[in-house]
Enzyme design. Structure first.
Site, short mmCIF file in Angstrom:
data_model
loop_
_atom_site.label_atom_id
_atom_site.label_comp_id
_atom_site.label_asym_id
_atom_site.label_seq_id
_atom_site.Cartn_x
_atom_site.Cartn_y
_atom_site.Cartn_z
N SER A 68 7.72 -1.84 3.06
CA SER A 68 7.60 -0.41 3.38
C SER A 68 8.82 0.31 2.83
CB SER A 68 7.56 -0.22 4.90
OG SER A 68 7.77 1.13 5.24
N TYR B 102 10.01 -2.38 13.71
CA TYR B 102 9.16 -2.44 12.50
C TYR B 102 9.99 -2.34 11.23
CZ TYR B 102 5.80 -0.53 9.05
OH TYR B 102 5.05 -0.29 7.93
P1 NAD Z 1 -4.06 -0.76 8.95
O1 NAD Z 1 -4.02 -0.52 10.40
O2 NAD Z 1 -5.29 -0.39 8.22
O3 NAD Z 1 -3.79 -2.31 8.64
C1 NAD Z 1 -2.99 -3.15 9.41
C2 NAD Z 1 -3.85 -4.31 9.85
O4 NAD Z 1 -3.05 -5.31 10.43
C3 NAD Z 1 -4.88 -3.94 10.90
O5 NAD Z 1 -6.10 -3.59 10.30
C4 NAD Z 1 -4.98 -5.19 11.77
O6 NAD Z 1 -6.24 -5.87 11.65
C5 NAD Z 1 -3.89 -6.07 11.25
N1 NAD Z 1 -3.11 -6.62 12.36
C6 NAD Z 1 -2.30 -5.95 13.21
N2 NAD Z 1 -1.82 -6.80 14.13
C7 NAD Z 1 -2.33 -8.02 13.85
C8 NAD Z 1 -2.22 -9.30 14.45
N3 NAD Z 1 -1.45 -9.52 15.53
N4 NAD Z 1 -2.92 -10.33 13.90
C9 NAD Z 1 -3.71 -10.13 12.83
N5 NAD Z 1 -3.83 -8.95 12.21
C10 NAD Z 1 -3.17 -7.91 12.73
O7 NAD Z 1 -2.80 -0.02 8.35
P2 NAD Z 1 -2.10 -0.04 6.90
O8 NAD Z 1 -1.23 1.13 6.91
O9 NAD Z 1 -3.08 -0.22 5.81
O10 NAD Z 1 -1.17 -1.31 6.99
C11 NAD Z 1 -1.12 -2.32 6.01
C12 NAD Z 1 0.31 -2.64 5.67
O11 NAD Z 1 0.90 -1.50 5.05
C13 NAD Z 1 1.20 -2.99 6.86
O12 NAD Z 1 2.02 -4.08 6.50
C14 NAD Z 1 2.05 -1.75 7.03
O13 NAD Z 1 3.29 -2.03 7.60
C15 NAD Z 1 2.20 -1.32 5.59
N6 NAD Z 1 2.65 0.04 5.41
C16 NAD Z 1 1.88 1.08 5.80
C17 NAD Z 1 2.35 2.37 5.63
C18 NAD Z 1 1.55 3.58 6.04
O14 NAD Z 1 2.07 4.68 6.01
N7 NAD Z 1 0.30 3.41 6.42
C19 NAD Z 1 3.61 2.59 5.05
C20 NAD Z 1 4.36 1.51 4.66
C21 NAD Z 1 3.88 0.24 4.85
#
Ligand code: NAD
Ligand code: MG
Length: 285
Positions: free
Chosen positions: A178, A191
């Site tokens: 991130s 986080y």
């Molecule tokens: P998202 O909610 O669509 O995806 C995250 C997924 O993680 C969920 O769908 C869930 O099924 C899974 N998850 C959560 N806890 C879990 C557990 N205990 N066991 C198994 N699976 C679990 O959101 P996203 O934003 O697409 O996130 C994907 C990645 O992107 C993450 O690593 C997040 O940190 C990163 N990220 C997101 C952003 C943002 O702004 N959305 C920014 C930087 C990084």
């Protein structure tokens, strides 16, 4: 660049882990736009958190590039089935595996079930994550701190360790970090700390696996419109999400997926140990 939704967004909030189905506007995971060109033909990919958001966009792109996809997710059955529908529509196989990656046994089971079905792993995408907003360090429950580390970084170690036994030279590991990895948002203390660890883990593991010809990279997204956001951030922040970037809006998952395709593909044969930002112009250190 100009067609994607800009803030302010409608007020909304969901319980963790959030359902993509219920988001307004509905995130764009490339369902109608991503065009494949055989860049991952015949590869087997295991992607955590692939039911929704960035993981779903990566699953759709990988399938259209010719890969079979294992979709690991916590418990969002409907979202996962929607991802599977798109993977299968691309003519590829999809295996859905729910469960908690914070549990060591589940990490092993994800690898075992993938190998049982497909015989090997060519691409491992460690993308699942947990976050929660807290104003003060005193407000963070000890169990939540530990759980955040279990899900975000320890699972990554365990999945890599288990999967590597089944990864041949030429395979690729991609970890979702991130922009918080070196620009930490204070209200996401646990986080952001794990995201820094992920970038560091990636750089270390890439050096360890170089002699084995396995590449390891991380992607550092800025604000991306996904269920993670609407289920963990204050409503006002959700309404204005992405407004602080030079592009004035959040990215859509579809805009993040192409870098995963590049990093997974054989074209990236000399790219390893790096972190790639997809931040809408926000600088990283
Ligand atoms: P998202 O909610 O669509 O995806 C995250 C997924 O993680 C969920 O769908 C869930 O099924 C899974 N998850 C959560 N806890 C879990 C557990 N205990 N066991 C198994 N699976 C679990 O959101 P996203 O934003 O697409 O996130 C994907 C990645 O992107 C993450 O690593 C997040 O940190 C990163 N990220 C997101 C952003 C943002 O702004 N959305 C920014 C930087 C990084
Ligand atoms: Mg989800």
């Amino acid at each position: 660049m100009t067609d994607y939704p800009k803030p302010p967004f409608p007020k909304q909030s969901q319980p963790v882990p959030g359902a993509q189905m219920k988001m307004d506007p509905y995130p764009d995971c490339g369902e109608q736009s991503y065009k494949g060109s055989g860049r991952l033909e015949g590869k087997i990919a295991l992607i955590t958190g692939a039911d929704s958001g960035i993981g779903r966009a990566v699953a759709i792109a990988f399938a259209r590039e010719g890969a079979d996809v294992v979709v690991a997710y916590l418990n969002e059955q409907e979202d996962a089935q929607e991802t599977a529908r798109w993977v299968e529509q691309a003519g590829r196989q999809c295996l859905l595996l729910p469960g908690d990656v914070g549990q060591k046994a589940h990490c092993q089971a994800l690898v075992d079930k993938t190998v049982e079905r497909f015989g090997r792993i060519d691409i491992l995408v460690n993308n699942a994550a947990f976050q929660m907003t807290h104003e003060n360090i005193e407000d963070i429950p000890d169990e939540e701190w530990v759980m955040t580390f279990d899900v975000n970084i320890t699972a990554m170690f365990r999945l890599c360790q288990a999967a590597l036994k089944h990864m041949k030279p030429g395979s690729s590991i991609i970890n979702t970090s991130s922009i918080n990895s070196d620009m930490p948002k204070p209200t996401l203390l646990a986080y952001a700390t794990t995201k820094g660890a992920i970038a560091n883990f990636t750089a270390g593991l890439a050096q360890m696996l170089g002699p084995k010809n396995i590449r390891v990279n991380s992607v550092a997204p800025g604000p991306i419109w996904t269920p993670l956001i609407v289920s963990t951030m204050p409503e006002e922040d959700v309404q204005n999400f992405g407004s602080q970037t030079p592009l004035g809006r959040p990215g859509q998952p579809a805009e993040v997926a192409p870098i995963y395709v590049l990093l997974a593909s054989d074209e990236a044969s000399y790219i390893t140990g790096q972190r790639y930002g997809v931040t809408g112009g926000k600088p990283m250190l």
